[in-house]
Enzyme design. Structure first.
Site, mmCIF file in Angstrom:
data_model
loop_
_atom_site.group_PDB
_atom_site.id
_atom_site.type_symbol
_atom_site.label_atom_id
_atom_site.label_comp_id
_atom_site.label_asym_id
_atom_site.label_seq_id
_atom_site.Cartn_x
_atom_site.Cartn_y
_atom_site.Cartn_z
ATOM 1 N N MET A 147 0.837 -1.211 0.000
ATOM 2 C CA MET A 147 0.000 0.000 0.000
ATOM 3 C C MET A 147 0.867 1.254 0.000
ATOM 4 S SD MET A 147 -3.457 -0.860 1.971
ATOM 5 C CE MET A 147 -2.897 -0.568 3.642
ATOM 6 N N GLY A 148 2.173 1.087 -0.250
ATOM 7 C CA GLY A 148 3.043 2.251 -0.361
ATOM 8 C C GLY A 148 3.523 2.773 0.977
ATOM 9 N N LEU A 158 6.684 3.176 1.656
ATOM 10 C CA LEU A 158 7.552 2.003 1.842
ATOM 11 C C LEU A 158 8.648 2.237 2.878
ATOM 12 C CD1 LEU A 158 7.908 0.928 -1.896
ATOM 13 C CD2 LEU A 158 6.160 0.270 -0.240
ATOM 14 N N HIS A 159 8.994 1.135 3.555
ATOM 15 C CA HIS A 159 10.083 1.153 4.538
ATOM 16 C C HIS A 159 10.923 -0.108 4.326
ATOM 17 C CE1 HIS A 159 7.505 -1.750 6.485
ATOM 18 N NE2 HIS A 159 6.531 -0.852 6.605
ATOM 19 N N GLY A 162 10.907 -2.894 5.683
ATOM 20 C CA GLY A 162 10.140 -4.156 5.649
ATOM 21 C C GLY A 162 9.725 -4.482 4.225
ATOM 22 N N HIS A 163 9.131 -3.496 3.554
ATOM 23 C CA HIS A 163 8.753 -3.697 2.144
ATOM 24 C C HIS A 163 9.992 -3.984 1.302
ATOM 25 C CE1 HIS A 163 5.569 -0.746 3.567
ATOM 26 N NE2 HIS A 163 4.815 -1.721 3.112
ATOM 27 N N ASP A 173 2.149 -9.304 8.670
ATOM 28 C CA ASP A 173 0.700 -9.455 8.544
ATOM 29 C C ASP A 173 0.417 -10.949 8.420
ATOM 30 O OD1 ASP A 173 -0.285 -6.511 8.171
ATOM 31 O OD2 ASP A 173 1.539 -6.731 6.990
ATOM 32 N N SER A 180 6.265 -0.369 10.235
ATOM 33 C CA SER A 180 4.920 -0.273 9.660
ATOM 34 C C SER A 180 4.703 1.151 9.180
ATOM 35 C CB SER A 180 3.868 -0.607 10.733
ATOM 36 O OG SER A 180 2.580 -0.209 10.302
ATOM 37 N N ARG A 189 2.088 2.630 9.409
ATOM 38 C CA ARG A 189 1.216 3.266 10.414
ATOM 39 C C ARG A 189 1.998 3.772 11.625
ATOM 40 N NH1 ARG A 189 -2.802 -0.817 8.487
ATOM 41 N NH2 ARG A 189 -4.557 0.378 7.674
HETATM 42 P P1 AMP Z 1 1.429 -2.941 3.442
HETATM 43 O O1 AMP Z 1 1.997 -1.900 2.567
HETATM 44 O O2 AMP Z 1 1.387 -2.582 4.890
HETATM 45 O O3 AMP Z 1 0.126 -3.514 2.921
HETATM 46 O O4 AMP Z 1 2.462 -4.149 3.388
HETATM 47 C C1 AMP Z 1 2.840 -4.726 2.155
HETATM 48 C C2 AMP Z 1 3.615 -5.987 2.425
HETATM 49 O O5 AMP Z 1 4.777 -5.678 3.185
HETATM 50 C C3 AMP Z 1 2.806 -7.009 3.229
HETATM 51 O O6 AMP Z 1 3.059 -8.316 2.724
HETATM 52 C C4 AMP Z 1 3.357 -6.840 4.611
HETATM 53 O O7 AMP Z 1 3.252 -7.987 5.411
HETATM 54 C C5 AMP Z 1 4.801 -6.518 4.325
HETATM 55 N N1 AMP Z 1 5.393 -5.821 5.464
HETATM 56 C C6 AMP Z 1 4.948 -4.684 6.070
HETATM 57 N N2 AMP Z 1 5.712 -4.370 7.124
HETATM 58 C C7 AMP Z 1 6.661 -5.346 7.206
HETATM 59 C C8 AMP Z 1 7.750 -5.601 8.106
HETATM 60 N N3 AMP Z 1 8.015 -4.795 9.127
HETATM 61 N N4 AMP Z 1 8.512 -6.683 7.868
HETATM 62 C C9 AMP Z 1 8.271 -7.509 6.839
HETATM 63 N N5 AMP Z 1 7.260 -7.339 5.964
HETATM 64 C C10 AMP Z 1 6.469 -6.267 6.143
#
Ligand code: AMP
Length: 284
Positions: free
Chosen positions: A31-32, A34-35, A37-38, A151, A186, A188
């Protein structure tokens, strides 16, 4: 040089050209905002696939009424640079209108495994996730798709959908990337005030305590839940939504840990809802 596409037709054309060259394709749905984790997902995809597509789309169908759809942080230029640095070839950044027909009639309902944990407070969430992920799979036709264990329920839901609907791709789960103080990264986290940001470290401390107990041989799920809750109880700003130990297969609570489980928590810090978890396999 990374490319950006805002239409489905552009993505199909690009992926079609790669396919004709015999390239494999990985997809990282996001969902953008990005950090790291992404970026860890993109890097893993780039290590395993010839070309990586990242989708950046704040998907309206996975937000319920009163959730943070409007306020969700967005910064596409920054995201594009992060995707490039992590090794992506194409970023798909559609508008909601490009993704959803105004008179769309098809839904996906994920029964059972979407009902526990986050499904209790977010009843439409996983159906919305399934809908957008299924569409992205059909648009990008990846060989593999990368999801974070952050998630965890989403990962289990996507695996189940891929199995049930025979999507011809591999789902790859990737470990949680954390801040130096343990907080799971995150998008968030940007909602947190400085005090709340400090308080939010309680989630990872609680998860660490639960994991340590499981690893020490404790098999009683209520003892694990108790240890996690004890840590959370020390933080006055933490409002616990759930602490659960569920089967990785059924996503139903277990009493004893005899097969692979997921221990998952959701906690509100102020108005921000945060999640964390660990997977545990007693046979490993
Ligand atoms: P989101 O943008 O929050 O929908 O996340 C997109 C993808 O990145 C999802 O598969 C999340 O599980 C993954 N993601 C988000 N935060 C992390 C994190 N801290 N570590 C690993 N994967 C992450």
């Amino acid at each position: 040089m990374i490319e950006a596409a805002s239409t489905i037709a552009e993505v199909r054309e690009r992926v079609g050209a790669w396919r004709r060259e015999g390239k494999s394709v990985g997809l990282v749905p996001t969902m953008g905002y990005l950090h790291e984790g992404h970026q860890s997902l993109i890097e893993r995809a780039a290590a395993e696939c010839d070309r990586v597509v990242v989708s950046v789309f704040v998907n309206p169908t996975q937000f319920g009424p009163g959730e943070d759809l409007e306020s969700y942080p967005r910064d596409f230029e920054r995201d594009l640079a992060k995707c490039e640095a992590a090794g992506a070839a194409l970023v798909f950044h559609p508008t909601p209108e490009e993704m959803y027909w105004p008179d769309r009639s098809t839904t996906i309902h994920m029964a059972d495994i979407s009902e526990e944990l986050c499904g209790k407070s977010r009843p439409v969430h996983f159906d919305g996730v399934c809908l957008v992920v299924a569409k992205l799979f059909n648009i990008v036709t990846p060989d593999a798709a990368y999801f974070g264990e952050k998630d965890a329920q989403q990962l289990l839901v996507v695996r189940r959908m891929v199995r049930d609907l025979n999507f011809p791709l591999r789902v790859v789960g990737c470990p949680i990337v954390r801040e130096a103080d343990g907080l799971a990264k995150s998008s968030r986290n940007t909602y947190l005030s400085p005090d709340e940001r400090l308080a939010a470290t309680v989630l990872s401390r609680a998860i660490r305590a639960g994991r340590a107990l499981a690893e020490s041989g404790e098999r009683d799920a209520s003892a694990i839940r108790g240890a996690v809750r004890d840590v959370l109880a020390h933080e006055p700003l933490a409002d616990v939504e759930y602490v659960e130990v569920v089967s990785q297969e059924t996503v139903r609570p277990v009493q004893r840990i005899e097969a692979p489980v997921l221990c998952a928590i959701a906690v509100r810090i102020g108005t921000t809802r945060l999640i964390d978890n660990f997977f545990y396999d007693p046979a490993a």
